[in-house]
Design an enzyme around this catalytic site. Structure first.
Site, PDB file in Angstrom:
ATOM      1  N   GLY A 161       0.832  -1.191   0.000  1.00  0.00           N
ATOM      2  CA  GLY A 161       0.000   0.000   0.000  1.00  0.00           C
ATOM      3  C   GLY A 161       0.871   1.248   0.000  1.00  0.00           C
ATOM      4  N   SER A 162       0.329   2.338   0.500  1.00  0.00           N
ATOM      5  CA  SER A 162       1.019   3.629   0.401  1.00  0.00           C
ATOM      6  C   SER A 162       2.194   3.794   1.352  1.00  0.00           C
ATOM      7  CB  SER A 162       0.016   4.762   0.616  1.00  0.00           C
ATOM      8  OG  SER A 162      -0.896   4.813  -0.461  1.00  0.00           O
ATOM      9  N   VAL A 163       2.426   2.837   2.249  1.00  0.00           N
ATOM     10  CA  VAL A 163       3.614   2.961   3.109  1.00  0.00           C
ATOM     11  C   VAL A 163       4.900   2.843   2.293  1.00  0.00           C
ATOM     12  CG1 VAL A 163       2.451   2.151   5.199  1.00  0.00           C
ATOM     13  CG2 VAL A 163       3.579   0.494   3.695  1.00  0.00           C
ATOM     14  N   ILE A 164       4.795   2.404   1.036  1.00  0.00           N
ATOM     15  CA  ILE A 164       5.978   2.305   0.194  1.00  0.00           C
ATOM     16  C   ILE A 164       6.375   3.666  -0.376  1.00  0.00           C
ATOM     17  CG2 ILE A 164       4.982   1.945  -2.111  1.00  0.00           C
ATOM     18  CD1 ILE A 164       7.727  -0.217  -0.480  1.00  0.00           C
ATOM     19  N   GLU A 208      -6.099   6.609   1.382  1.00  0.00           N
ATOM     20  CA  GLU A 208      -5.516   6.331   0.081  1.00  0.00           C
ATOM     21  C   GLU A 208      -5.934   4.956  -0.388  1.00  0.00           C
ATOM     22  OE1 GLU A 208      -2.371   5.387   3.165  1.00  0.00           O
ATOM     23  OE2 GLU A 208      -4.173   6.556   2.918  1.00  0.00           O
TER      24      GLU A 208
END
Length: 634
Positions: A327-330, A633
């Site tokens: 997810g968006s933690v990347i 997100e």
């Protein structure tokens, strides 16, 4: 008619026969006597040492003395794994006249229920080395010990041994990280040092107990005793003391570990916390857990089957083996990649209409905010978790650069120094896809990786480790679980530590971290509710990982989905920004948005570590604000 007269005896002939028979008898007697004398000479003279030794072994017996297993403590000296006295029932098959009859008598004396009888008999059949005791039963009660003592004369080869048994005071909270010991099976018996494990019935199976088995086990001793004809010990002739195993002091904080379990509140997921500057793993919780004490003495079949068939997989260590879409933690790591490779600058602005399109492609890759965020630079892209910005960045970089950079942060690799059974996740590349599917890599797949979707899979441990590297401005310190072995501290400078990540302009680290700080403190920050009232500077990033893909014009509605098809909630953070002391990764399965469900637990972890642990107070779990996905997100 006259009868014929009898023939006269022939004395000379009879004398010859008598002498022949006498000579033959003498030869036979002499031959037999010679053979007997020769055999006696062979036994008494030639084989004297052999039979003398055998005779001595009937009188003198060498018994192994198992070492005491080392204890395990947390960083504050709290006992996590101890040894409690217990009584075990053992059997030496070579000393038993009738094994079947002896086992039947033992079953009757111990009053075993029917479901345990077969397991009891199975243990007696497990292959052991000659004259090595087989462990039949652990933790005998007083009544069983008394019945065995009264019937000892009927049970040759059966002994009741006093021994220390492993016990875990915080069994469920520490189940996955500590692991457990269990009975040595036949396969393990072939792999270990026979002399060192003589008399030892238990061995580390998982977790710290498995990884540090050689350190915790110690070295066996020996005792030479004199016995009577029935095998009863008469006196001790000599002994060498066993060397106890080393005690281990872990980097874990018991209070923080319990807090992590409480924050997950029975939901499937994992929380990992690391001290960035030292690599110390402060907490590593996987929920649900299980009672490790059941496995020490041998878990019954029904209980083990229930654990195996549980749909929530309590035996599965999500913290180190669970592979999840990032997810968006990347996105912070994608931002560093873009800055390093020159694909973007901190002040460069793009316009987001709510979607991104590849050249000559009609498909629209949508932002989570369908009408878009308008003008977006790097810091704002992180603050609002703008997908369009990172679609564009991923296309500029290409999968080759993305793969090389994310690998430097530890994704796609086993990152910890001493964590048994950790997984590597999945860091996709052209070669990987060609090998796996015999297909080329497509540009749209690069866009998916750019926002943490597609083939990319990460573990909670990897995410916490990568966040620690980011907090250190690229300096690598390999995560580890053990701080001290005995009285000796474990060095943090490990030979296989990955190289540090260097940027042409070191201030670029600050640009990315500033964007992460705005996630919690900015007016548009996706986790601004979790950041309310912060007493220190905290940088974080929320993520929402799709379990299944939506069509072009479909909208996500959690209420219409089965619970296990809902999105995973992720959050990663570190604090304080200026001098990081803790990095936290939170993943909660099928919980929904990362900022509304995973950010609060991360905040509670950092609050405890920075503000409350010195007072010994564990903060209550913060209430989770059930905001709509419109603020999350994709």
């Amino acid at each position: 008619m006259r009868q014929p007269r009898d023939t006269l005896k022939n004395p000379q002939q009879e004398l010859r026969i008598f002498r022949l028979r006498s000579l033959l008898a003498v030869v036979v007697v002499l031959t037999l006597s010679g053979l007997l004398a020769g055999r006696l000479f062979y036994l008494q003279i030639v084989e004297h040492e052999v039979y003398s030794t055998r005779s001595e072994k009937n009188r003198v017996r060498v018994e192994p003395l198992p070492p005491t297993r080392g204890l395990i403590y947390d960083r504050n000296g709290e006992l996590l794994a101890e040894n409690r006295p217990t009584y075990n029932l053992t059997l030496v098959r070579e000393r038993v006249d009738d094994l079947g009859e002896t086992l039947a008598l033992l079953v009757d004396l111990l009053d075993l229920p029917a479901e345990r009888v077969e397991a009891f008999r199975e243990r007696s059949r497990q292959r052991q080395r000659p004259y090595q005791p087989a462990l039949l039963m652990s933790d005998l009660d007083e009544a069983q010990i008394a019945r065995l003592a009264v019937n000892r004369h009927r049970l040759p080869g059966v002994e009741v041994e006093a021994q220390l048994l492993r016990y875990y005071p915080d069994a469920e909270a520490m189940s996955h990280v500590l692991g457990y010991v269990g009975r040595i099976n036949s396969e393990e018996l072939e792999d270990v040092d026979a002399g060192n494990y003589a008399g030892t019935h238990f061995i580390g199976k998982t977790g710290v107990e498995r990884f540090y088995e050689d350190t915790l086990h110690g070295e066996a001793g020996l005792r030479k005793v004199e016995t009577n004809a029935r095998g009863r010990v008469l006196r001790e002739l000599g002994h060498s003391d066993p060397v106890p195993g080393e005690n281990l002091t872990l980097t874990l904080d018991k209070g923080l570990q319990h807090l992590a379990v409480d924050l997950l509140d029975g939901r499937r997921g994992a929380i990992v916390a690391i001290a960035p500057q030292t690599g110390e793993i402060l907490a590593m919780a996987s929920v649900p857990g299980f009672d490790t004490n059941q496995f020490v003495t041998g878990i019954d079949v029904d209980s083990y089957r229930a654990l195996q068939q549980d749909i929530d997989l309590p035996l599965f260590n999500r913290a180190i083996r669970g592979s999840y879409p990032a997810g968006s933690v990347i996105k912070p790591f994608m931002a560093i990649t873009g800055l390093r490779d020159g694909a973007v600058t901190p002040g460069e602005v793009i316009y987001d209409p709510g979607y991104y399109q590849l050249p000559n492609d009609s498909r629209r890759y949508r932002n989570w905010l369908r009408w878009g965020h308008g003008r977006v630079d790097l810091e704002r892209a992180l603050e609002v978790s703008n997908n369009t910005y990172f679609y564009s960045l991923a296309h500029e970089l290409g999968i080759d650069s993305i793969h090389a950079s994310l690998k430097q942060f530890g994704f796609g690799q086993r990152v910890a120094a001493d964590v048994y059974g950790q997984g590597a996740g999945l860091l996709p590349s052209r070669d990987w896809k060609r090998s796996r599917f015999d297909q080329p890599w497509y540009p749209g797949e690069t866009l998916s990786v750019g926002i943490g979707q597609g083939y990319l899979q990460i573990t909670p441990l990897q995410l916490a480790s990568a966040t620690a590297v980011l907090a250190n401005h690229g300096d690598w310190v390999k995560p580890r679980l053990v701080g001290d072995m005995g009285d000796e501290p474990v060095s943090i400078d490990l030979a296989d530590t990955p190289p540090d990540i260097e940027l042409e302009h070191p201030e670029w680290w600050d640009s990315v971290i500033s964007g992460m700080e705005q996630v919690l403190s900015g007016n548009e920050g996706t986790a601004r509710r979790a950041g309310a009232g912060l007493e220190y500077r905290m940088a974080g990033k929320s993520g929402t990982a799709q379990v299944f893909s939506l069509g072009q014009d479909q909208r996500y509605d959690a209420e219409e989905l089965q619970e296990r098809l809902r999105d995973h909630a992720l959050f990663t953070a570190f604090a304080p920004v200026e001098d990081p002391e803790i990095a936290v990764a939170v993943i909660i399965e099928n919980a929904g948005g990362g900022s509304s469900h995973a950010a609060e637990p991360a905040r509670a972890m950092t609050d405890y570590w920075l503000l409350e642990r010195d007072h010994g107070e564990v903060p209550p779990q913060a209430a989770v604000d059930d905001t709509q996905r419109s603020e999350e997100e994709e």
